[in-house]
Design an enzyme around this catalytic site. Structure first.
Site, PDB file in Angstrom:
ATOM      1  N   LYS A   1      -1.244   4.735   4.331  1.00  0.00           N
ATOM      2  CA  LYS A   1      -2.090   3.747   5.012  1.00  0.00           C
ATOM      3  C   LYS A   1      -1.674   3.621   6.469  1.00  0.00           C
ATOM      4  CE  LYS A   1      -4.376  -0.659   4.706  1.00  0.00           C
ATOM      5  NZ  LYS A   1      -5.685  -0.068   4.984  1.00  0.00           N
TER       6      LYS A   1
ATOM      7  N   HIS B   1       0.836  -1.202   0.000  1.00  0.00           N
ATOM      8  CA  HIS B   1       0.000   0.000   0.000  1.00  0.00           C
ATOM      9  C   HIS B   1       0.868   1.248   0.000  1.00  0.00           C
ATOM     10  CE1 HIS B   1      -3.023  -2.901   1.386  1.00  0.00           C
ATOM     11  NE2 HIS B   1      -3.913  -2.052   0.950  1.00  0.00           N
TER      12      HIS B   1
HETATM   13  N1  LIG Z   1     -13.529  -1.774   3.159  1.00  0.00           N
HETATM   14  C1  LIG Z   1     -12.820  -1.305   2.127  1.00  0.00           C
HETATM   15  O1  LIG Z   1     -12.961  -1.740   0.969  1.00  0.00           O
HETATM   16  C2  LIG Z   1     -11.830  -0.202   2.377  1.00  0.00           C
HETATM   17  C3  LIG Z   1     -11.147   0.397   1.313  1.00  0.00           C
HETATM   18  C4  LIG Z   1     -10.267   1.431   1.592  1.00  0.00           C
HETATM   19  C5  LIG Z   1     -10.066   1.842   2.896  1.00  0.00           C
HETATM   20  N2  LIG Z   1     -10.707   1.199   3.902  1.00  0.00           N
HETATM   21  C6  LIG Z   1     -10.589   1.608   5.302  1.00  0.00           C
HETATM   22  O2  LIG Z   1     -11.516   2.674   5.493  1.00  0.00           O
HETATM   23  C7  LIG Z   1     -11.022   3.548   6.518  1.00  0.00           C
HETATM   24  C8  LIG Z   1     -10.942   4.969   5.975  1.00  0.00           C
HETATM   25  O3  LIG Z   1      -9.988   5.030   4.938  1.00  0.00           O
HETATM   26  P1  LIG Z   1      -9.582   6.423   4.275  1.00  0.00           P
HETATM   27  O4  LIG Z   1      -8.523   6.119   3.287  1.00  0.00           O
HETATM   28  O5  LIG Z   1     -10.796   7.176   3.856  1.00  0.00           O
HETATM   29  O6  LIG Z   1      -8.932   7.166   5.549  1.00  0.00           O
HETATM   30  P2  LIG Z   1      -8.842   8.734   5.814  1.00  0.00           P
HETATM   31  O7  LIG Z   1      -8.667   9.478   4.534  1.00  0.00           O
HETATM   32  O8  LIG Z   1      -7.834   8.905   6.904  1.00  0.00           O
HETATM   33  O9  LIG Z   1     -10.311   9.119   6.343  1.00  0.00           O
HETATM   34  C9  LIG Z   1     -10.802   8.745   7.588  1.00  0.00           C
HETATM   35  C10 LIG Z   1     -11.713   9.873   8.060  1.00  0.00           C
HETATM   36  O10 LIG Z   1     -12.356   9.469   9.260  1.00  0.00           O
HETATM   37  C11 LIG Z   1     -12.187  10.514  10.223  1.00  0.00           C
HETATM   38  N3  LIG Z   1     -12.289   9.951  11.559  1.00  0.00           N
HETATM   39  C12 LIG Z   1     -11.327   9.360  12.311  1.00  0.00           C
HETATM   40  N4  LIG Z   1     -11.855   8.930  13.474  1.00  0.00           N
HETATM   41  C13 LIG Z   1     -13.162   9.284  13.448  1.00  0.00           C
HETATM   42  C14 LIG Z   1     -14.226   9.128  14.364  1.00  0.00           C
HETATM   43  N5  LIG Z   1     -14.061   8.525  15.564  1.00  0.00           N
HETATM   44  N6  LIG Z   1     -15.452   9.601  14.019  1.00  0.00           N
HETATM   45  C15 LIG Z   1     -15.652  10.201  12.829  1.00  0.00           C
HETATM   46  N7  LIG Z   1     -14.679  10.389  11.915  1.00  0.00           N
HETATM   47  C16 LIG Z   1     -13.447   9.925  12.225  1.00  0.00           C
HETATM   48  C17 LIG Z   1     -10.830  11.081   9.921  1.00  0.00           C
HETATM   49  O11 LIG Z   1     -10.654  12.348  10.528  1.00  0.00           O
HETATM   50  P3  LIG Z   1      -9.119  12.894  10.764  1.00  0.00           P
HETATM   51  O12 LIG Z   1      -8.597  13.165   9.380  1.00  0.00           O
HETATM   52  O13 LIG Z   1      -9.318  14.098  11.601  1.00  0.00           O
HETATM   53  O14 LIG Z   1      -8.356  11.804  11.447  1.00  0.00           O
HETATM   54  C18 LIG Z   1     -10.921  11.155   8.389  1.00  0.00           C
HETATM   55  O15 LIG Z   1     -11.677  12.268   7.951  1.00  0.00           O
HETATM   56  C19 LIG Z   1      -9.665   2.954   6.945  1.00  0.00           C
HETATM   57  O16 LIG Z   1      -9.842   2.096   8.045  1.00  0.00           O
HETATM   58  C20 LIG Z   1      -9.242   2.147   5.724  1.00  0.00           C
HETATM   59  O17 LIG Z   1      -8.343   1.133   6.040  1.00  0.00           O
HETATM   60  C21 LIG Z   1     -11.591   0.197   3.675  1.00  0.00           C
END
Ligand SMILES: NC(=O)c1ccc[n+]([C@@H]2O[C@H](COP(=O)([O-])OP(=O)(O)OC[C@H]3O[C@@H](n4cnc5c(N)ncnc54)[C@H](OP(=O)(O)O)[C@@H]3O)[C@@H](O)[C@H]2O)c1
Length: 237
Positions: free
Chosen positions: A142, A138
């Site tokens: 990540k 990744h």
């Molecule tokens: N299932 C799938 O297919 C898939 C695919 C890709 C990613 N993912 C997972 O999805 C998650 C998000 O990925 P991403 O790339 O979008 O990450 P990201 O860009 O870091 O976005 C996460 C968002 O959630 C916010 N956040 C953190 N803690 C929170 C809480 N307690 N309540 C509300 N909002 C909160 C963060 O705020 P801050 O920026 O202030 O921290 C940020 O805006 C990760 O766990 C990733 O591994 C899953």
């Protein structure tokens, strides 16, 4: 819930990469509406109650998914947890809570069709090759390591072998600029190696799975694991 009704969805982690993509995707649907965009620091319970959300799509930070799912179920909201790191035990607890309340949802370590098919092939191969290792690659951004997808793949392979998850399938994690999201599973046998590989080029690969998961969760009983049930039930496209 009426099957033709508009589903009210709260997106938790809406300001993030996945959250922004999901909000834009849902806005283009006629049967799903984004009624709350929840970011870090906001009270999840308040947001769910105020918006009268029926479904909650969690895309936040590894480790937060199970607690968010529990909060949603306590408030009568059906969770779709895309956030990495919900363990099998946590998934079982969410399933029990949902069934007690006559609700459903889904924990989805990876929404992509290709990853689901890769995992199915890995389950089959794992029954015949006792030695296998996962290499997940990744980008540097990540936050979790190993990836939720790699853990889920290892768990599925261990289950296919009827083996303990712990130590059954070693996982190697690579984090480098330039990489997006790839996973290779290598099976070693006598004089041969089988490589099964999935490559992600954009977040578009998650779109069909996000929609299928929300539609499936809106009428499921219990909280299952993986996108397979939703794809099988509703058709992929
Ligand atoms: N299932 C799938 O297919 C898939 C695919 C890709 C990613 N993912 C997972 O999805 C998650 C998000 O990925 P991403 O790339 O979008 O990450 P990201 O860009 O870091 O976005 C996460 C968002 O959630 C916010 N956040 C953190 N803690 C929170 C809480 N307690 N309540 C509300 N909002 C909160 C963060 O705020 P801050 O920026 O202030 O921290 C940020 O805006 C990760 O766990 C990733 O591994 C899953």
């Amino acid at each position: 819930m009426n099957s033709s009704a508009l589903r009210r969805v709260a997106v938790i982690g809406a300001p993030g990469r996945m959250g922004r993509m999901a909000c834009a995707l849902l806005e283009a649907q006629t049967d799903l509406a984004v009624v709350a965009r929840v970011g870090r620091g906001e009270d999840l319970g308040d947001a769910l109650v105020r918006s009268e959300a029926e479904l909650g799509l969690d895309l936040t930070v590894a480790g937060a998914g199970a607690a968010h799912g529990e909060r949603m179920l306590e408030l009568g909201v059906r969770p779709v947890i895309g956030t990495s790191g919900v363990s099998l035990d946590e998934n079982r607890a969410l399933d029990e809570l949902a069934r007690e309340r006559g609700l459903g949802g889904l924990v989805v370590p990876n929404f992509s069709l290709g990853v689901w098919l890769l995992q199915r092939a890995c389950e089959e191969a794992a029954r015949f090759f006792p030695d296998a290792e996962i290499v997940e690659m990744h980008g540097k951004h990540k936050k979790d390591k190993p990836s939720g997808t790699a853990l889920d793949t290892a768990e599925r392979m261990a289950a296919a072998r009827d083996a303990e998850v712990e130590g059954s399938v070693p996982i190697h994690s690579v984090r480098l600029p330039g990489l997006y999201s790839n996973q290779e599973v290598m099976f070693g046998g006598l004089g041969e190696v089988l490589r099964l590989r999935h490559e992600t080029y954009s977040m578009q690969c998650f779109e069909a799975g996000i929609l299928a998961a929300l539609r499936y969760a809106s009428r499921a009983l219990g909280v299952g694991r993986g996108i397979g049930a939703a794809f099988e039930d509703l058709g992929v496209r």
